[in-house]
Write an enzyme that holds these catalytic residues in place. Sequence first.
Site, PDB file in Angstrom:
ATOM      1  N   LYS A  36      26.896  -3.744  -4.788  1.00 23.97           N
ATOM      2  CA  LYS A  36      28.358  -3.673  -5.007  1.00 23.97           C
ATOM      3  C   LYS A  36      29.059  -3.005  -3.829  1.00 23.97           C
ATOM      4  O   LYS A  36      30.255  -2.787  -3.863  1.00 23.97           O
ATOM      5  CB  LYS A  36      28.654  -2.869  -6.271  1.00 23.97           C
ATOM      6  CG  LYS A  36      28.022  -3.406  -7.522  1.00 23.97           C
ATOM      7  CD  LYS A  36      28.359  -2.485  -8.702  1.00 23.97           C
ATOM      8  CE  LYS A  36      27.550  -2.804  -9.934  1.00 23.97           C
ATOM      9  NZ  LYS A  36      27.666  -1.748 -10.951  1.00 23.97           N
ATOM     10  N   ARG A  50      11.726   3.823   2.300  1.00 24.99           N
ATOM     11  CA  ARG A  50      11.423   2.787   3.314  1.00 24.99           C
ATOM     12  C   ARG A  50      12.700   1.994   3.552  1.00 24.99           C
ATOM     13  O   ARG A  50      13.359   1.582   2.597  1.00 24.99           O
ATOM     14  CB  ARG A  50      10.305   1.871   2.838  1.00 24.99           C
ATOM     15  CG  ARG A  50      10.165   0.663   3.758  1.00 24.99           C
ATOM     16  CD  ARG A  50       8.902  -0.081   3.539  1.00 24.99           C
ATOM     17  NE  ARG A  50       7.757   0.661   4.046  1.00 24.99           N
ATOM     18  CZ  ARG A  50       6.543   0.129   4.197  1.00 24.99           C
ATOM     19  NH1 ARG A  50       6.330  -1.123   3.882  1.00 24.99           N
ATOM     20  NH2 ARG A  50       5.539   0.848   4.657  1.00 24.99           N
ATOM     21  N   ARG A  75       0.797  -1.223   0.000  1.00 27.17           N
ATOM     22  CA  ARG A  75       0.000   0.000   0.000  1.00 27.17           C
ATOM     23  C   ARG A  75       0.831   1.274   0.000  1.00 27.17           C
ATOM     24  O   ARG A  75       0.512   2.228  -0.692  1.00 27.17           O
ATOM     25  CB  ARG A  75      -0.964   0.027   1.197  1.00 27.17           C
ATOM     26  CG  ARG A  75      -2.223  -0.759   0.970  1.00 27.17           C
ATOM     27  CD  ARG A  75      -2.735  -1.342   2.258  1.00 27.17           C
ATOM     28  NE  ARG A  75      -1.814  -2.340   2.745  1.00 27.17           N
ATOM     29  CZ  ARG A  75      -1.868  -3.645   2.426  1.00 27.17           C
ATOM     30  NH1 ARG A  75      -2.861  -4.090   1.713  1.00 27.17           N
ATOM     31  NH2 ARG A  75      -0.966  -4.497   2.857  1.00 27.17           N
ATOM     32  N   THR A  76       1.879   1.317   0.812  1.00 27.42           N
ATOM     33  CA  THR A  76       2.623   2.568   0.897  1.00 27.42           C
ATOM     34  C   THR A  76       3.264   2.878  -0.459  1.00 27.42           C
ATOM     35  O   THR A  76       3.151   3.993  -0.975  1.00 27.42           O
ATOM     36  CB  THR A  76       3.697   2.486   2.007  1.00 27.42           C
ATOM     37  OG1 THR A  76       3.046   2.084   3.204  1.00 27.42           O
ATOM     38  CG2 THR A  76       4.374   3.821   2.225  1.00 27.42           C
ATOM     39  N   HIS A  81       6.241   5.674  10.980  1.00 28.98           N
ATOM     40  CA  HIS A  81       5.627   5.578   9.647  1.00 28.98           C
ATOM     41  C   HIS A  81       4.633   6.741   9.564  1.00 28.98           C
ATOM     42  O   HIS A  81       3.423   6.554   9.626  1.00 28.98           O
ATOM     43  CB  HIS A  81       4.930   4.216   9.524  1.00 28.98           C
ATOM     44  CG  HIS A  81       4.504   3.852   8.135  1.00 28.98           C
ATOM     45  ND1 HIS A  81       4.486   4.746   7.082  1.00 28.98           N
ATOM     46  CD2 HIS A  81       4.081   2.666   7.617  1.00 28.98           C
ATOM     47  CE1 HIS A  81       4.064   4.137   6.000  1.00 28.98           C
ATOM     48  NE2 HIS A  81       3.820   2.870   6.292  1.00 28.98           N
TER      49      HIS A  81
HETATM   50  C1  NCD Z   1       2.728  -1.254   7.894  1.00 33.05           C
HETATM   51  C2  NCD Z   1       4.219  -1.073   7.901  1.00 33.05           C
HETATM   52  O1  NCD Z   1       4.883  -1.276   6.885  1.00 33.05           O
HETATM   53  O2  NCD Z   1       4.697  -0.651   8.939  1.00 33.05           O
HETATM   54  N1  NCD Z   1       2.220  -1.423   6.615  1.00 33.05           N
HETATM   55  C3  NCD Z   1       1.812  -0.302   5.959  1.00 33.05           C
HETATM   56  O3  NCD Z   1       2.602   0.460   5.492  1.00 33.05           O
HETATM   57  N2  NCD Z   1       0.499  -0.062   5.932  1.00 33.05           N
HETATM   58  C4  NCD Z   1       2.207  -2.235   8.861  1.00 33.05           C
HETATM   59  C5  NCD Z   1       2.781  -3.603   8.867  1.00 33.05           C
HETATM   60  O4  NCD Z   1       3.625  -3.965   8.050  1.00 33.05           O
HETATM   61  O5  NCD Z   1       2.359  -4.361   9.742  1.00 33.05           O
END
Ligand code: NCD
Length: 337
Positions: free
Chosen positions: A107, A128, A77-78, A157
């Site tokens: 590398k 991320r 989703r993100t 997050h």
């Molecule tokens: C979450 C995350 O990546 O922290 N997912 C998200 O981005 N909605 C929650 C999770 O992974 O449990």
Amino acid sequence: MINEELILPIPKSTEFPKINGKFFSQDILSLDQFDPISIDLLFNITVHMGEIARNAKVSNYLAGNIATLLFYEPSTRTRGSFDAATKQLGGQTIVVENPQQFSSVAKGETFGDTIKTFEAYCDLIILRHPEVGAAQKAAKAAEFVPIINAGDGIGEHPTQALLDLYTIFEKKHTLSGKKGLIVGDIKNGRTIHSLLRGLSLFKNNTVYLLSPEQLKLQRPLLEDLSQKGLKIFEISQESEIPRDCDFWYWTRVQKERFQDQAEFERLKHSFIATPQLLQKYGNDEMILMHPLPRVGEISEEVDSDPRAVYLRNQIRNGMYIRMALLGLVLGKIPARL
Ligand code: NCD
């Protein structure tokens, strides 16, 4: 002759100040940077972004902009919603998944060099990464473009918390005086850490944290949040859930943060949201949230309950809030529409 060296973009600020209504060129690293006025401003624009997306209106707010999505950890989703959000507004994306395997990181290239490379290609980097503080590190390395933290290990997050707060606001029309139940991996869940920081910005909020003993909130964060005025009650059994919560926020036990997989197996289904549990401890006005992915901790029978907003509302709100944030940070959407 033109001296090429002079033709560089304007360096961004090296501080991570509070937003105070000024999103332009800001790194978005933590919910601690926010304040109620900035959140209100973001939400007003988010409403408008929802209209653009739902009505398939042509929008060129981000025409000419390129965002890099640099994802060192898996995401559905993100990543999908940042990509869609940029494109909904007429911008373009460079998507780099698993740079550990598919870029010069394999590398031995340093993190700083990777960030400096992508900032040359784009106007904003969405990152991320499995390490806490990676987004801060990237923000220091990037001289010219803002960084958006899309999850740094067990840290924060922020964009998930903004969409979660927006979902609560949409249903409850205020973010003050709310009572919430947060369940699951409170220790490792970065979405929870950002959500709690977000709730602490508003007055008179109370949260009940339901988790196994091993997955309780880390003490320094608990103390910090309590000092900010968030009322926190840690509970260990379903029978302690108060009946009058405004929202339940269920989460997955974070398998990838466990050294001992046998312990993960023991803890993963400590608490499961079922129709029976909602019947016993819920109420008609509450909402049931989850940041997703869910892996068995919300039974699918609950999905058709009108109070379940994780599939219907939160996913869409994630795209709308990210559209608003991108427009503001890139200076393409005025603070008041
Ligand atoms: C979450 C995350 O990546 O922290 N997912 C998200 O981005 N909605 C929650 C999770 O992974 O449990």
